[in-house]
Design a protein around this motif. Structure first.
Motif, PDB file in Angstrom:
ATOM      1  N   THR A  27     -29.082  34.393 -38.245  1.00 29.91           N
ATOM      2  CA  THR A  27     -30.465  34.380 -37.769  1.00 29.91           C
ATOM      3  C   THR A  27     -30.539  34.342 -36.250  1.00 29.91           C
ATOM      4  O   THR A  27     -31.323  35.071 -35.638  1.00 29.91           O
ATOM      5  CB  THR A  27     -31.220  33.179 -38.360  1.00 29.91           C
ATOM      6  OG1 THR A  27     -31.191  33.281 -39.784  1.00 29.91           O
ATOM      7  CG2 THR A  27     -32.663  33.144 -37.899  1.00 29.91           C
ATOM      8  N   SER A  28     -29.733  33.507 -35.634  1.00 32.95           N
ATOM      9  CA  SER A  28     -29.767  33.377 -34.177  1.00 32.95           C
ATOM     10  C   SER A  28     -29.458  34.704 -33.492  1.00 32.95           C
ATOM     11  O   SER A  28     -30.224  35.169 -32.646  1.00 32.95           O
ATOM     12  CB  SER A  28     -28.772  32.303 -33.727  1.00 32.95           C
ATOM     13  OG  SER A  28     -28.716  32.223 -32.323  1.00 32.95           O
ATOM     14  N   PHE A  29     -28.357  35.315 -33.855  1.00 38.93           N
ATOM     15  CA  PHE A  29     -27.962  36.559 -33.197  1.00 38.93           C
ATOM     16  C   PHE A  29     -28.911  37.700 -33.564  1.00 38.93           C
ATOM     17  O   PHE A  29     -29.273  38.521 -32.715  1.00 38.93           O
ATOM     18  CB  PHE A  29     -26.516  36.906 -33.553  1.00 38.93           C
ATOM     19  CG  PHE A  29     -25.885  37.877 -32.610  1.00 38.93           C
ATOM     20  CD1 PHE A  29     -25.783  37.609 -31.256  1.00 38.93           C
ATOM     21  CD2 PHE A  29     -25.389  39.077 -33.079  1.00 38.93           C
ATOM     22  CE1 PHE A  29     -25.205  38.505 -30.376  1.00 38.93           C
ATOM     23  CE2 PHE A  29     -24.804  39.990 -32.214  1.00 38.93           C
ATOM     24  CZ  PHE A  29     -24.708  39.701 -30.865  1.00 38.93           C
ATOM     25  N   GLY A  65     -37.651  30.335 -41.954  1.00 41.96           N
ATOM     26  CA  GLY A  65     -37.792  29.489 -40.767  1.00 41.96           C
ATOM     27  C   GLY A  65     -38.179  30.301 -39.546  1.00 41.96           C
ATOM     28  O   GLY A  65     -38.979  29.863 -38.714  1.00 41.96           O
ATOM     29  N   TYR A  66     -37.627  31.514 -39.445  1.00 44.57           N
ATOM     30  CA  TYR A  66     -37.978  32.399 -38.339  1.00 44.57           C
ATOM     31  C   TYR A  66     -39.468  32.737 -38.371  1.00 44.57           C
ATOM     32  O   TYR A  66     -40.157  32.669 -37.361  1.00 44.57           O
ATOM     33  CB  TYR A  66     -37.147  33.692 -38.386  1.00 44.57           C
ATOM     34  CG  TYR A  66     -37.493  34.638 -37.269  1.00 44.57           C
ATOM     35  CD1 TYR A  66     -36.946  34.475 -36.009  1.00 44.57           C
ATOM     36  CD2 TYR A  66     -38.391  35.691 -37.459  1.00 44.57           C
ATOM     37  CE1 TYR A  66     -37.274  35.324 -34.965  1.00 44.57           C
ATOM     38  CE2 TYR A  66     -38.721  36.539 -36.432  1.00 44.57           C
ATOM     39  CZ  TYR A  66     -38.151  36.353 -35.190  1.00 44.57           C
ATOM     40  OH  TYR A  66     -38.496  37.192 -34.156  1.00 44.57           O
ATOM     41  N   GLY A  67     -39.962  33.082 -39.542  1.00 39.76           N
ATOM     42  CA  GLY A  67     -41.381  33.406 -39.682  1.00 39.76           C
ATOM     43  C   GLY A  67     -42.277  32.237 -39.306  1.00 39.76           C
ATOM     44  O   GLY A  67     -43.318  32.423 -38.660  1.00 39.76           O
ATOM     45  N   GLY A 114     -36.487  21.315 -36.351  1.00 38.00           N
ATOM     46  CA  GLY A 114     -36.404  21.294 -37.799  1.00 38.00           C
ATOM     47  C   GLY A 114     -36.674  22.600 -38.520  1.00 38.00           C
ATOM     48  O   GLY A 114     -36.814  22.597 -39.744  1.00 38.00           O
ATOM     49  N   TYR A 115     -36.759  23.713 -37.799  1.00 33.34           N
ATOM     50  CA  TYR A 115     -36.923  24.997 -38.485  1.00 33.34           C
ATOM     51  C   TYR A 115     -35.620  25.350 -39.193  1.00 33.34           C
ATOM     52  O   TYR A 115     -34.532  25.073 -38.690  1.00 33.34           O
ATOM     53  CB  TYR A 115     -37.266  26.114 -37.488  1.00 33.34           C
ATOM     54  CG  TYR A 115     -38.630  25.960 -36.873  1.00 33.34           C
ATOM     55  CD1 TYR A 115     -39.765  26.393 -37.543  1.00 33.34           C
ATOM     56  CD2 TYR A 115     -38.780  25.379 -35.619  1.00 33.34           C
ATOM     57  CE1 TYR A 115     -41.017  26.254 -36.983  1.00 33.34           C
ATOM     58  CE2 TYR A 115     -40.036  25.234 -35.046  1.00 33.34           C
ATOM     59  CZ  TYR A 115     -41.146  25.671 -35.731  1.00 33.34           C
ATOM     60  OH  TYR A 115     -42.386  25.527 -35.171  1.00 33.34           O
ATOM     61  N   ARG A 116     -35.747  25.962 -40.351  1.00 34.40           N
ATOM     62  CA  ARG A 116     -34.552  26.407 -41.079  1.00 34.40           C
ATOM     63  C   ARG A 116     -33.998  27.656 -40.411  1.00 34.40           C
ATOM     64  O   ARG A 116     -34.774  28.527 -40.009  1.00 34.40           O
ATOM     65  CB  ARG A 116     -34.905  26.707 -42.534  1.00 34.40           C
ATOM     66  CG  ARG A 116     -35.288  25.467 -43.290  1.00 34.40           C
ATOM     67  CD  ARG A 116     -35.657  25.686 -44.728  1.00 34.40           C
ATOM     68  NE  ARG A 116     -35.458  27.040 -45.221  1.00 34.40           N
ATOM     69  CZ  ARG A 116     -36.038  27.519 -46.313  1.00 34.40           C
ATOM     70  NH1 ARG A 116     -36.847  26.766 -47.016  1.00 34.40           N
ATOM     71  NH2 ARG A 116     -35.811  28.746 -46.721  1.00 34.40           N
ATOM     72  N   PRO A 117     -32.666  27.776 -40.310  1.00 35.51           N
ATOM     73  CA  PRO A 117     -32.065  28.954 -39.668  1.00 35.51           C
ATOM     74  C   PRO A 117     -31.953  30.141 -40.626  1.00 35.51           C
ATOM     75  O   PRO A 117     -30.877  30.630 -40.928  1.00 35.51           O
ATOM     76  CB  PRO A 117     -30.687  28.441 -39.239  1.00 35.51           C
ATOM     77  CG  PRO A 117     -30.344  27.411 -40.264  1.00 35.51           C
ATOM     78  CD  PRO A 117     -31.667  26.763 -40.639  1.00 35.51           C
ATOM     79  N   VAL A 158     -33.358  25.212 -31.231  1.00 38.70           N
ATOM     80  CA  VAL A 158     -34.706  25.096 -31.803  1.00 38.70           C
ATOM     81  C   VAL A 158     -34.637  24.528 -33.222  1.00 38.70           C
ATOM     82  O   VAL A 158     -35.398  23.616 -33.571  1.00 38.70           O
ATOM     83  CB  VAL A 158     -35.431  26.462 -31.781  1.00 38.70           C
ATOM     84  CG1 VAL A 158     -36.755  26.389 -32.518  1.00 38.70           C
ATOM     85  CG2 VAL A 158     -35.639  26.933 -30.348  1.00 38.70           C
ATOM     86  N   CYS A 159     -33.711  25.039 -34.025  1.00 44.84           N
ATOM     87  CA  CYS A 159     -33.584  24.535 -35.394  1.00 44.84           C
ATOM     88  C   CYS A 159     -33.221  23.054 -35.393  1.00 44.84           C
ATOM     89  O   CYS A 159     -33.820  22.263 -36.118  1.00 44.84           O
ATOM     90  CB  CYS A 159     -32.528  25.326 -36.163  1.00 44.84           C
ATOM     91  SG  CYS A 159     -33.010  27.015 -36.538  1.00 44.84           S
TER      92      CYS A 159
END
Length: 110
Positions: free
Chosen positions: A31-33, A65-67, A58-61, A53-54
Motif C-alpha cells: 500500500t505504501s509504495f 484504509g487508503y480510502g 490507526g489506518y489499516r495499510p 500515518v498507519c
C-alpha cells in the motif's frame, strides 16, 4: 506502461482505491509504495498512506484504509478551503489533497 495508463484513467475518474488495487498488482507492491505512485501520477487526487500515518493514526495499510485516509484528507481540504486557509506557496497554486496529506505527515513524523 499499460498499467500506468489504466491507473491514471482511474484517478481521473476519482477511483483512487481501484487505482491503488490495480497498481498494487504490479510486482506485488504494498500500500505504501503503491500509494506513492498514485500521488506522483495525480497529486490533486491521491495521497500516500505509509507506516507513519498507519502507525500514528490507526489506518489499516490496505486499500480500505487508503480510502478512509483519502476521504479524511478530502474533508480537511474542504475545511481549509472554506476557512480560506492561505496556501504557503500561492505562486504554485492552491491546496491539493496531497498537500493536506503531507502536512499531516510532517506533524506525525518522529
Amino acid at each position: 506502461m499499460t498499467t500506468f495508463r489504466e491507473v491514471h484513467a482511474l484517478l481521473r475518474q476519482h477511483e483512487a482505491v481501484a487505482a491503488l488495487v490495480r497498481i498494487m498488482a504490479l510486482h506485488s507492491l504494498n500500500t505504501s509504495f503503491g500509494s506513492k505512485h498514485l500521488k506522483f501520477l495525480a497529486p490533486d487526487r491521491a495521497v500516500v498512506l505509509d507506516g507513519v500515518v498507519c502507525g500514528r493514526l490507526g489506518y489499516r495499510p490496505d486499500p480500505k484504509g487508503y480510502g478512509e485516509f483519502l476521504g479524511d484528507c478530502h474533508t480537511v481540504l474542504r475545511e481549509a478551503q472554506a476557512a480560506s486557509t492561505p496556501f504557503p506557496f500561492p505562486e504554485e497554486g492552491t491546496w491539493r489533497v496531497s498537500d493536506i496529506e503531507m502536512t499531516i505527515f510532517q506533524k506525525l513524523r518522529p
